[in-house]
Enzyme design. Structure first.
Site, PDB file in Angstrom:
ATOM      1  N   GLU A  17      36.031  10.123  15.097  1.00  0.00           N
ATOM      2  CA  GLU A  17      36.045  11.434  14.450  1.00  0.00           C
ATOM      3  C   GLU A  17      36.407  12.527  15.468  1.00  0.00           C
ATOM      4  OE1 GLU A  17      36.019  13.549  12.074  1.00  0.00           O
ATOM      5  OE2 GLU A  17      36.261  12.068  10.503  1.00  0.00           O
ATOM      6  N   GLU A  45      33.500   7.459  12.177  1.00  0.00           N
ATOM      7  CA  GLU A  45      33.407   7.403  10.717  1.00  0.00           C
ATOM      8  C   GLU A  45      33.877   6.039  10.245  1.00  0.00           C
ATOM      9  OE1 GLU A  45      35.813   9.293   6.978  1.00  0.00           O
ATOM     10  OE2 GLU A  45      34.993  10.759   8.373  1.00  0.00           O
ATOM     11  N   ASP A  52       0.840  -1.204   0.000  1.00  0.00           N
ATOM     12  CA  ASP A  52       0.000   0.000   0.000  1.00  0.00           C
ATOM     13  C   ASP A  52       0.873   1.252   0.000  1.00  0.00           C
ATOM     14  OD1 ASP A  52      -1.750   2.033   0.433  1.00  0.00           O
ATOM     15  OD2 ASP A  52      -2.425   1.371   2.415  1.00  0.00           O
ATOM     16  N   HIS A 102      30.708  13.175   3.299  1.00  0.00           N
ATOM     17  CA  HIS A 102      31.408  13.670   2.111  1.00  0.00           C
ATOM     18  C   HIS A 102      31.226  12.677   0.966  1.00  0.00           C
ATOM     19  CE1 HIS A 102      34.409  15.769   5.058  1.00  0.00           C
ATOM     20  NE2 HIS A 102      33.198  16.285   5.097  1.00  0.00           N
ATOM     21  N   ARG A 112      31.831  18.299   0.104  1.00  0.00           N
ATOM     22  CA  ARG A 112      31.919  18.148   1.557  1.00  0.00           C
ATOM     23  C   ARG A 112      30.676  18.612   2.321  1.00  0.00           C
ATOM     24  NH1 ARG A 112      36.855  17.574   3.594  1.00  0.00           N
ATOM     25  NH2 ARG A 112      36.480  18.976   5.345  1.00  0.00           N
ATOM     26  N   GLU A 121      31.613   9.004   2.840  1.00  0.00           N
ATOM     27  CA  GLU A 121      32.287   8.995   4.146  1.00  0.00           C
ATOM     28  C   GLU A 121      31.257   9.340   5.224  1.00  0.00           C
ATOM     29  OE1 GLU A 121      35.669  11.622   4.112  1.00  0.00           O
ATOM     30  OE2 GLU A 121      36.306  10.980   2.114  1.00  0.00           O
ATOM     31  N   GLU A 134      29.418   9.794   8.717  1.00  0.00           N
ATOM     32  CA  GLU A 134      29.767   9.943  10.127  1.00  0.00           C
ATOM     33  C   GLU A 134      28.508   9.774  10.978  1.00  0.00           C
ATOM     34  OE1 GLU A 134      33.385  13.154   9.315  1.00  0.00           O
ATOM     35  OE2 GLU A 134      31.412  13.888   9.902  1.00  0.00           O
ATOM     36  N   ARG A 155      40.857  22.617   2.934  1.00  0.00           N
ATOM     37  CA  ARG A 155      39.702  21.847   3.413  1.00  0.00           C
ATOM     38  C   ARG A 155      38.517  22.738   3.794  1.00  0.00           C
ATOM     39  NH1 ARG A 155      40.210  16.363   4.833  1.00  0.00           N
ATOM     40  NH2 ARG A 155      42.249  15.553   4.279  1.00  0.00           N
ATOM     41  N   GLU A 201      35.548  15.780  -4.304  1.00  0.00           N
ATOM     42  CA  GLU A 201      34.898  15.539  -3.015  1.00  0.00           C
ATOM     43  C   GLU A 201      33.978  16.709  -2.682  1.00  0.00           C
ATOM     44  OE1 GLU A 201      36.225  14.454   1.560  1.00  0.00           O
ATOM     45  OE2 GLU A 201      37.469  15.825   0.412  1.00  0.00           O
TER      46      GLU A 201
END
Length: 445
Positions: free
Chosen positions: A190, A197, A54, A246, A336, A133, A135, A317, A334
């Site tokens: 982490e 992670e 359903d 990420h 982030r 990745e 976490e 970063r 990547e």
């Protein structure tokens, strides 16, 4: 993890392994795993795509008057859960959802991703590979089994036991995942206390999204066995880092990574640069999907490693997009900002749509930013053309609604129901009186 099961393989394994129940899993609009559980004597019927459920009871699917839906199991997602052996085992298959006439259902997140992958193939690419990745936090539970806000450790980045009391739980999670065919690349504590992670090997987009959903289920199940509650909520605690997911992405043509060009100074191909340009262009619009909760925007603030500015870099970063150092087959982009509350199928579909728009329009990305954006003031950022990600869910929804590439990728059915559900969520948050307000104002005024 690639397997190639036939109907007879599955029936044979079910018998040999003493499988008693099969969970036919799928994902609702909000990324929550749902399942229809059947006894093993119904397995053949399920493998012939004849099990109905359903759809009107599932978030974002259909109205009551059009409720019947068919489950089409993907044979290659067959897995027997390692932790269910006492009274016969439980297996699962992940399903696509079809209408009663056999056509794919427009509200099925897995099918939305598949339709984006078709567009990718029309452009000559053979696969969209993703390494996630994810976490998560581990909290203690109270005597009733309800989660508390008490962390299970005071560990920090890459800490070991005895500081990291989650280590045994994390190790058991890794062992269960490996039993289920996952190739685990790394597992560590982490930055924040109680935060962990586990990274697993990249795969094609659909397999990766299936893996993310399986991963969440395993993490929560094993944490519970350790008397802990695992949460993928993006920012459960104020003043510490939130949880991201990420997404490391690359396009392939056969065995060739389309993002790599050994003759260019930075090793990035024109395709990679165009893909980056597409991500930058649509970043504000896809954020409503990759960061879909009110809580997501508590994570996207300066100072806690999560990106809040739209830029890209080969080294830094702090921007939204980082290019890890690996080249050749490992060349990747990547992103982030993504957090683990995203519906992975929809999240990866909009990231692909954004990147492919850059490729088809032959877009040029802005210059990379290799300085720490967090120490720049607003004027400096504006001079460099660095815009902010949306700061609230409401802002993100408004931006998304005006972006034809992202709205088209979702399709009318999903877009309408997603906006509807999220506007309600925002309204409930906006009108609620929060403890912070009482702490600030009750005595003062």
């Amino acid at each position: 993890m690639a397997k190639n099961y036939s109907k007879s393989d599955i029936l044979k394994i079910a018998k040999e392994e003493n499988v008693r129940f099969i969970r036919l899993q799928f994902t609702d609009l909000l990324g929550i795993i749902k399942n229809v559980e059947i006894p093993v004597d119904q397995l053949e019927k399920a493998l012939d795509n004849k099990v109905m459920f359903d759809g009107s009871s599932i978030e974002g699917f259909v109205r009551i008057e059009e409720s019947d839906m068919l489950l089409y199991p993907d044979y290659n997602t067959w897995v027997v859960f390692p932790w269910t052996a006492e009274k016969g085992k439980v297996a699962r298959m992940i399903c696509d959802i079809h209408n009663p006439d056999g056509t794919p259902f427009a509200g099925d997140p897995r099918s939305i991703l598949k339709s984006q992958l078709k567009k990718m193939e029309e452009l000559g690419f053979t696969s969209f590979n993703i390494g996630p990745e994810p976490e998560f936090f581990l909290f203690k539970v109270d005597e009733k089994g309800e989660p508390t806000l008490e962390l299970n450790d005071q560990g920090g980045y890459f800490d070991l036991a005895p500081t990291d009391l989650g280590e045994n739980c994390r190790r058991d999670i890794v062992l269960e995942l490996e039993d289920m065919g996952f190739e685990i690349e790394a597992s560590h504590h982490e930055v924040a206390p109680g935060q962990h992670e586990i990274d697993f090997k990249y795969a094609d987009a659909v397999t990766t999204c299936d893996n993310i959903q399986t991963f969440k289920l395993v993490v929560k199940t094993i944490a519970r066995q350790h008397g802990l509650h695992a949460t993928f909520m993006p920012k459960p605690l104020f003043g510490v880092n939130g949880s991201g997911m990420h997404a490391n992405m690359s396009l392939f043509k056969g065995n060739e990574n389309a993002f790599y060009d050994e003759s260019s100074a930075d090793g990035l191909s024109e395709t990679a640069k165009q893909f980056i340009a597409g991500i930058v262009k649509h970043a504000r619009a896809f954020t409503a999907v990759t960061n879909p909760t009110v809580n997501s925007y508590k994570r996207l603030v300066p100072g806690y490693e999560a990106p809040s500015y739209i830029a890209w870099s080969l080294r830094n970063r702090s921007p939204l997009i980082r290019i890890p150092a690996s080249r050749g087959v490992g060349t990747r982009i990547e992103v982030r900002s993504v957090d683990p509350s995203t519906n992975p199928y929809l999240g990866m579909a909009v990231l692909l749509a954004a990147g492919l728009d850059g490729v088809t329009s032959k877009a040029t990305p802005p210059a990379p930013v290799d300085r720490n954006i967090y120490v720049m003031d607003k004027e400096e950022r504006e001079e460099l053309g660095i815009h902010d990600l949306p700061s609230t869910l409401k802002e993100a929804l408004d931006v998304m609604s005006g972006d034809p590439v992202i709205t088209e990728a979702l399709g009318e059915h999903v877009l309408t129901r997603f906006l509807e559900a999220k506007e309600i969520e925002w309204d409930m948050f906006r009108t609620q009186v929060h403890p912070w307000e009482r702490d600030q104002y009750l005595n003062l005024y």
